[in-house]
Design a protein around this motif. Structure first.
Motif, mmCIF file in Angstrom:
data_model
loop_
_atom_site.group_PDB
_atom_site.id
_atom_site.type_symbol
_atom_site.label_atom_id
_atom_site.label_comp_id
_atom_site.label_asym_id
_atom_site.label_seq_id
_atom_site.Cartn_x
_atom_site.Cartn_y
_atom_site.Cartn_z
ATOM 1 N N PHE A 114 58.854 27.773 18.833
ATOM 2 C CA PHE A 114 60.220 28.176 18.991
ATOM 3 C C PHE A 114 61.267 27.134 19.536
ATOM 4 O O PHE A 114 62.113 26.946 19.309
ATOM 5 N N ILE A 115 60.617 26.605 20.719
ATOM 6 C CA ILE A 115 61.273 25.590 21.707
ATOM 7 C C ILE A 115 61.538 24.250 20.887
ATOM 8 O O ILE A 115 62.682 23.705 20.895
ATOM 9 N N GLN A 116 60.683 23.837 20.162
ATOM 10 C CA GLN A 116 60.605 22.600 19.191
ATOM 11 C C GLN A 116 61.769 22.775 17.975
ATOM 12 O O GLN A 116 62.369 21.667 17.540
ATOM 13 N N SER A 117 61.688 24.086 17.611
ATOM 14 C CA SER A 117 62.606 24.442 16.428
ATOM 15 C C SER A 117 64.137 24.227 17.017
ATOM 16 O O SER A 117 64.854 23.635 16.334
ATOM 17 N N ILE A 118 64.307 24.439 18.172
ATOM 18 C CA ILE A 118 65.632 24.213 18.755
ATOM 19 C C ILE A 118 65.880 22.899 18.967
ATOM 20 O O ILE A 118 67.259 22.470 18.912
ATOM 21 N N ILE A 119 65.030 22.181 19.483
ATOM 22 C CA ILE A 119 65.365 20.785 19.910
ATOM 23 C C ILE A 119 65.343 20.009 18.502
ATOM 24 O O ILE A 119 66.487 19.248 18.366
ATOM 25 N N CYS A 120 64.585 20.218 17.449
ATOM 26 C CA CYS A 120 64.975 19.575 16.324
ATOM 27 C C CYS A 120 66.007 19.940 15.710
ATOM 28 O O CYS A 120 66.926 19.044 14.964
ATOM 29 N N TYR A 123 67.777 17.425 19.149
ATOM 30 C CA TYR A 123 67.275 16.220 18.552
ATOM 31 C C TYR A 123 67.955 15.188 17.861
ATOM 32 O O TYR A 123 68.001 14.180 17.752
ATOM 33 N N SER A 124 68.701 16.059 16.732
ATOM 34 C CA SER A 124 69.391 15.291 15.435
ATOM 35 C C SER A 124 70.686 14.667 16.001
ATOM 36 O O SER A 124 70.599 13.390 15.566
ATOM 37 N N SER A 125 71.230 15.120 16.864
ATOM 38 C CA SER A 125 72.360 14.287 17.614
ATOM 39 C C SER A 125 72.234 13.412 18.571
ATOM 40 O O SER A 125 72.590 12.274 18.492
ATOM 41 N N PHE A 126 71.040 13.486 19.187
ATOM 42 C CA PHE A 126 70.481 12.369 20.010
ATOM 43 C C PHE A 126 70.002 11.057 19.281
ATOM 44 O O PHE A 126 70.216 10.272 19.738
ATOM 45 N N ILE A 127 69.224 11.495 18.191
ATOM 46 C CA ILE A 127 68.956 10.502 17.555
ATOM 47 C C ILE A 127 69.827 9.656 16.712
ATOM 48 O O ILE A 127 69.945 8.342 16.781
ATOM 49 N N GLN A 128 71.152 10.437 16.361
ATOM 50 C CA GLN A 128 72.227 9.613 15.645
ATOM 51 C C GLN A 128 72.926 8.814 16.884
ATOM 52 O O GLN A 128 73.293 7.487 16.591
ATOM 53 N N SER A 129 72.909 9.093 17.978
ATOM 54 C CA SER A 129 73.762 8.627 18.959
ATOM 55 C C SER A 129 73.026 7.155 19.567
ATOM 56 O O SER A 129 73.447 6.185 19.812
ATOM 57 N N PHE A 130 71.646 7.200 19.325
ATOM 58 C CA PHE A 130 70.783 6.143 19.692
ATOM 59 C C PHE A 130 70.429 5.094 18.354
ATOM 60 O O PHE A 130 69.746 4.194 18.677
ATOM 61 N N GLU A 131 70.898 5.583 17.293
ATOM 62 C CA GLU A 131 70.605 4.982 16.093
ATOM 63 C C GLU A 131 68.962 4.495 15.836
ATOM 64 O O GLU A 131 68.549 3.589 15.774
ATOM 65 N N GLY A 151 54.760 27.497 34.560
ATOM 66 C CA GLY A 151 55.780 26.426 34.664
ATOM 67 C C GLY A 151 55.684 25.276 34.204
ATOM 68 O O GLY A 151 56.176 24.479 33.432
ATOM 69 N N ILE A 152 54.265 24.584 34.580
ATOM 70 C CA ILE A 152 54.087 23.306 34.187
ATOM 71 C C ILE A 152 53.559 23.337 32.682
ATOM 72 O O ILE A 152 54.001 22.273 31.884
ATOM 73 N N MET A 153 53.071 24.334 32.116
ATOM 74 C CA MET A 153 52.721 24.208 30.671
ATOM 75 C C MET A 153 54.028 24.330 29.899
ATOM 76 O O MET A 153 53.961 23.875 28.830
ATOM 77 N N SER A 154 54.931 25.125 30.311
ATOM 78 C CA SER A 154 56.233 25.200 29.734
ATOM 79 C C SER A 154 56.960 24.070 29.376
ATOM 80 O O SER A 154 57.234 23.516 28.405
ATOM 81 N N LEU A 155 56.951 23.021 30.522
ATOM 82 C CA LEU A 155 57.545 21.767 30.495
ATOM 83 C C LEU A 155 56.691 20.704 29.604
ATOM 84 O O LEU A 155 57.116 19.864 28.964
ATOM 85 N N PHE A 156 55.265 20.917 29.872
ATOM 86 C CA PHE A 156 54.362 20.169 28.969
ATOM 87 C C PHE A 156 54.492 20.298 27.584
ATOM 88 O O PHE A 156 54.436 19.310 26.622
ATOM 89 N N LEU A 157 54.777 21.281 27.099
ATOM 90 C CA LEU A 157 54.954 21.819 25.725
ATOM 91 C C LEU A 157 56.357 21.373 25.024
ATOM 92 O O LEU A 157 56.411 21.304 23.968
ATOM 93 N N ILE A 158 57.237 21.066 26.094
ATOM 94 C CA ILE A 158 58.616 20.730 25.561
ATOM 95 C C ILE A 158 58.483 19.350 25.434
ATOM 96 O O ILE A 158 58.793 18.626 24.230
ATOM 97 N N VAL A 159 58.030 18.516 26.486
ATOM 98 C CA VAL A 159 57.689 16.953 26.403
ATOM 99 C C VAL A 159 56.748 16.365 25.576
ATOM 100 O O VAL A 159 56.925 15.465 24.941
#
Length: 480
Positions: free
Chosen positions: A114-120, A124-132, A30-38
């Motif tokens: 896998f998880i970072q592909s989903i994020i990116c 991630y793309s819409s998140f970056i656009q929102s914060f310029e 559980g900890i590693m799953s969160l660690f590898l995301i963040v």
């Protein structure tokens, strides 16, 4: 702000201390799953933290303290996962510790991909656009994420490639090259991880067996063993024809000798060599008799020696592994090669085997003795001796890809005789008390070379070394 920094510091160093003392597990899934995301986005997180601190007028001192505490915590987990990634499973030895750790690292890397592909791709793309956020920060964050993933996967694959015994030299090279091919490398990594898992489970199985056999000497038979090799090989001192089998038999209490006959001697010539060896063993040990385990042509050599050279009083049992008692139709086909060509091939083989120790190699005659016609004449002449226990085993390849060296003969024997081990059919291998077909439920099967541990491989659902221990144990129980 001092209180916040103090609380974070206590939490960070407290967790590290408890992990070191094994009170908690920071490598938990559980900890590693969160660690590898963040953590791959630590650069971006630091950027947002600085923005927040500036807006809320947090001094640079406290910013630095918080960042330092975060770096300590992240560095600890990152260092631990890369240097000590093994799970809490039973660790048999240091090699398996590294192997299992490599498997976990590869799976962590694949999960991160896998998880970072989903994020990116989506979040991630819409998140970056929102914060310029500027493209430079975005690119830097992606580079760090890629390096993060590569470190995990490269570290893991290197551990598996360097420590797995099931990866021979050719497989290591193939895996090492194909791991760089996109998409295909995912399947290669999964294959390597599954191989590591199978190897670990097999080693645990062996260890558990050993625990039940402490000082049991399960293979300590009344009479010593003489191992008789097949055609085309010799009993070299440093390259054992029988792989890891003799060492295990000796470890379990057996006394082992070798036939030391010629690689391409005729049955008659080799039988004389084996006779002299057995008489030497009897004189040396005072054992009266020996147990013979013979592979392939060695079974014919042994039968001829016992019957025609009057050695029945010196042999208690003959165990024959994949011996061609009724011949090989593949050889019948080879016998149709023009005699001039056949004798030319035989001459070349004879010269080579003289160089490696044969005194009287006769490739032409020795190979033709495997024909079904000569085998029939042999069986009419060579009868079993009363008082000697004869038993036999056959092995079967599952398909033509089971053993690439034997692909062509396997096809020819399959078409003419049916199920076979790449050279000898099941029907041809039967002699005396037939103990059955040795095979497994997986695609590879057991080939003519596998049954003597030629490649030193461990096969799914079949332990070749354990089979010989079983054979020796049964002979012990029978009083041999």
């Amino acid at each position: 702000m001092f209180i916040v920094c103090l609380f974070i510091g206590i939490a960070v160093f407290g967790c590290i201390y408890l992990d070191v003392r094994k009170k908690i597990d920071l490598m938990h899934k559980g900890i590693m799953s969160l660690f590898l995301i963040v953590v791959p986005h630590i650069f971006l997180i630091t950027y947002f933290f600085n923005q927040y601190a500036t807006q809320n007028k947090i001094s640079q001192l406290w910013q630095g303290v918080i960042i330092f505490e975060a770096i300590i915590f992240i560095s600890y987990i990152w260092g631990k996962i890369n240097f000590f990634p093994q799970s809490k499973k039973q660790i048999v030895n240091h090699r398996l510790r590294i192997l299992l750790g490599g498997r976990r690292l590869v799976f962590c890397g694949l999960y991160t991909v896998f998880i970072q592909s989903i994020i990116c791709s989506y979040v991630y793309s819409s998140f970056i656009q929102s914060f310029e956020i500027s493209n430079k920060i975005y690119i830097a964050d992606i580079i760090i994420t890629i390096l993060f993933i590569l470190t995990l996967i490269v570290n893991g694959m290197l551990r598996i490639i360097c420590t797995s015994r099931r990866l021979n030299i050719i497989k290591r090279i193939i895996v090492a090259w194909m791991v760089f091919i996109p998409i295909l490398n995912i399947f290669i990594m999964i294959y390597a991880c599954n191989l590591a898992k199978d190897e670990y489970e097999h080693e645990c199985y062996k260890i558990n067996i050993e625990k039940t056999r402490v000082d049991s000497e399960i293979c300590k038979t009344k009479y010593p063993f003489v191992l008789i090799h097949g055609v085309g090989f010799r009993d070299f001192k440093y390259i054992n024809y029988w792989g890891r089998i003799p060492k295990e038999l000796i470890r379990q209490g057996a006394t082992v000798y070798y036939g030391n006959q010629e690689a391409f001697g005729t049955v008659e010539y080799n039988a004389k060599d084996i006779k002299e060896k057995i008489l030497d063993v009897v004189r040396e040990t005072g054992c009266e008799k020996v147990n013979i385990i013979a592979h392939s042509k060695g079974g014919l050599d042994a039968r001829y020696m016992v019957s025609e050279l009057e050695m029945g009083d010196y042999v208690a049992s003959i165990t024959m592994m994949s011996s061609p008692h009724n011949g090989v139709k593949f050889v019948d086909i080879a016998c149709h090669i023009p005699d001039v060509i056949y004798k030319g091939i035989a001459k070349a083989f004879n010269k080579y085997f003289k160089l490696i120790g044969d005194k009287n190699p006769d490739f032409y005659t020795a190979t033709r003795q495997f024909s079904t016609h000569n085998s029939k004449k042999f069986n009419e002449k060579v009868k079993d001796v009363v008082g000697v226990y004869y038993q036999s085993y056959a092995t079967v390849m599952r398909n033509l890809f089971s053993d690439y060296i034997l692909t062509i003969p396997y096809i020819l024997v399959k078409l003419t005789e049916g199920d076979n081990d790449g050279l000898v059919s099941v029907d041809s291998a039967k002699w005396g008390e037939f103990r059955g077909i040795l095979e497994n439920k997986h695609y590879r099967g057991i080939s003519h070379g596998d049954i003597i541990d030629l490649r030193r491989d461990d096969y799914k659902a079949f332990d070749v070394i354990e089979k010989y221990v079983e054979i020796a144990s049964e002979l012990k129980e029978k009083g041999y």
